[in-house]
Design a protein around this motif. Structure first.
Motif, PDB file in Angstrom:
ATOM      1  N   GLU A  47       0.831  -1.206   0.000  1.00  0.00           N
ATOM      2  CA  GLU A  47       0.000   0.000   0.000  1.00  0.00           C
ATOM      3  C   GLU A  47       0.866   1.257   0.000  1.00  0.00           C
ATOM      4  O   GLU A  47       0.544   2.236  -0.671  1.00  0.00           O
ATOM      5  CB  GLU A  47      -0.945   0.011   1.200  1.00  0.00           C
ATOM      6  CG  GLU A  47      -1.855   1.218   1.249  1.00  0.00           C
ATOM      7  CD  GLU A  47      -2.714   1.419  -0.001  1.00  0.00           C
ATOM      8  OE1 GLU A  47      -3.040   2.583  -0.302  1.00  0.00           O
ATOM      9  OE2 GLU A  47      -3.052   0.426  -0.678  1.00  0.00           O
ATOM     10  N   ALA A  48       1.988   1.244   0.723  1.00  0.00           N
ATOM     11  CA  ALA A  48       2.884   2.407   0.736  1.00  0.00           C
ATOM     12  C   ALA A  48       3.446   2.670  -0.662  1.00  0.00           C
ATOM     13  O   ALA A  48       3.513   3.816  -1.112  1.00  0.00           O
ATOM     14  CB  ALA A  48       4.020   2.187   1.731  1.00  0.00           C
ATOM     15  N   VAL A  49       3.814   1.615  -1.356  1.00  0.00           N
ATOM     16  CA  VAL A  49       4.339   1.765  -2.716  1.00  0.00           C
ATOM     17  C   VAL A  49       3.245   2.301  -3.633  1.00  0.00           C
ATOM     18  O   VAL A  49       3.472   3.212  -4.429  1.00  0.00           O
ATOM     19  CB  VAL A  49       4.903   0.430  -3.241  1.00  0.00           C
ATOM     20  CG1 VAL A  49       5.209   0.505  -4.726  1.00  0.00           C
ATOM     21  CG2 VAL A  49       6.147   0.035  -2.454  1.00  0.00           C
ATOM     22  N   ARG A  50       2.042   1.762  -3.526  1.00  0.00           N
ATOM     23  CA  ARG A  50       0.924   2.234  -4.367  1.00  0.00           C
ATOM     24  C   ARG A  50       0.654   3.713  -4.134  1.00  0.00           C
ATOM     25  O   ARG A  50       0.457   4.479  -5.068  1.00  0.00           O
ATOM     26  CB  ARG A  50      -0.341   1.430  -4.082  1.00  0.00           C
ATOM     27  CG  ARG A  50      -0.334   0.071  -4.702  1.00  0.00           C
ATOM     28  CD  ARG A  50      -1.615  -0.653  -4.380  1.00  0.00           C
ATOM     29  NE  ARG A  50      -1.647  -1.959  -5.010  1.00  0.00           N
ATOM     30  CZ  ARG A  50      -2.463  -2.921  -4.676  1.00  0.00           C
ATOM     31  NH1 ARG A  50      -3.348  -2.746  -3.707  1.00  0.00           N
ATOM     32  NH2 ARG A  50      -2.421  -4.081  -5.295  1.00  0.00           N
ATOM     33  N   GLN A  51       0.626   4.118  -2.861  1.00  0.00           N
ATOM     34  CA  GLN A  51       0.365   5.525  -2.546  1.00  0.00           C
ATOM     35  C   GLN A  51       1.449   6.422  -3.125  1.00  0.00           C
ATOM     36  O   GLN A  51       1.166   7.476  -3.678  1.00  0.00           O
ATOM     37  CB  GLN A  51       0.261   5.726  -1.041  1.00  0.00           C
ATOM     38  CG  GLN A  51      -1.011   5.196  -0.454  1.00  0.00           C
ATOM     39  CD  GLN A  51      -1.072   5.392   1.054  1.00  0.00           C
ATOM     40  OE1 GLN A  51      -0.199   6.008   1.651  1.00  0.00           O
ATOM     41  NE2 GLN A  51      -2.103   4.855   1.670  1.00  0.00           N
ATOM     42  N   ARG A  52       2.685   6.009  -3.002  1.00  0.00           N
ATOM     43  CA  ARG A  52       3.808   6.801  -3.525  1.00  0.00           C
ATOM     44  C   ARG A  52       3.713   6.930  -5.037  1.00  0.00           C
ATOM     45  O   ARG A  52       3.918   8.005  -5.601  1.00  0.00           O
ATOM     46  CB  ARG A  52       5.122   6.144  -3.114  1.00  0.00           C
ATOM     47  CG  ARG A  52       6.365   6.851  -3.584  1.00  0.00           C
ATOM     48  CD  ARG A  52       6.597   8.134  -2.776  1.00  0.00           C
ATOM     49  NE  ARG A  52       7.772   8.820  -3.228  1.00  0.00           N
ATOM     50  CZ  ARG A  52       8.945   8.759  -2.621  1.00  0.00           C
ATOM     51  NH1 ARG A  52       9.099   8.049  -1.521  1.00  0.00           N
ATOM     52  NH2 ARG A  52       9.965   9.417  -3.103  1.00  0.00           N
TER      53      ARG A  52
END
Length: 100
Positions: free
Chosen positions: A39-44
């Motif tokens: 999720e952190a990668v997707r948000q970034r």
């Protein structure tokens, strides 16, 4: 179930301990570390313009973005008791207000 790949990551001990403590406070279960990173990668990726210079498909704060976030929240909290869920929501709201 979507196809998955295995990543090997290196992070500082401080980051590892902080994230594991966070997940533990949130009632973390097996797979939560992977979901958190994903999720952190997707948000970034959603926040940053693509290398081609084009804008991301859905702008941050759009209805599509909100729908994805809500779906992720529902998926990750469906097994929590109502009391635990309400406690997590209260903590999140207090955190957000303190960071204003």
């Amino acid at each position: 179930m979507e196809d998955t790949v295995r990543w090997s990551l290196k992070v500082s001990r401080e980051t590892d301990e902080a994230l594991r403590a966070h997940l533990g406070r949130a009632g973390g279960r097996k797979g939560d570390l992977s979901r958190f990173v994903q999720e952190a990668v997707r948000q970034r990726l959603r926040r940053e313009p693509r290398a081609s210079g084009k804008a991301p498909a859905a702008r941050p704060g759009s209805r599509e973005d909100l729908a994805r976030v809500l779906q992720d929240i529902r998926q990750s909290t469906r097994k929590l008791s109502k009391a635990r869920f309400e406690k997590l929501v209260a903590e999140a709201v207090a955190y957000a207000r303190a960071r204003r």
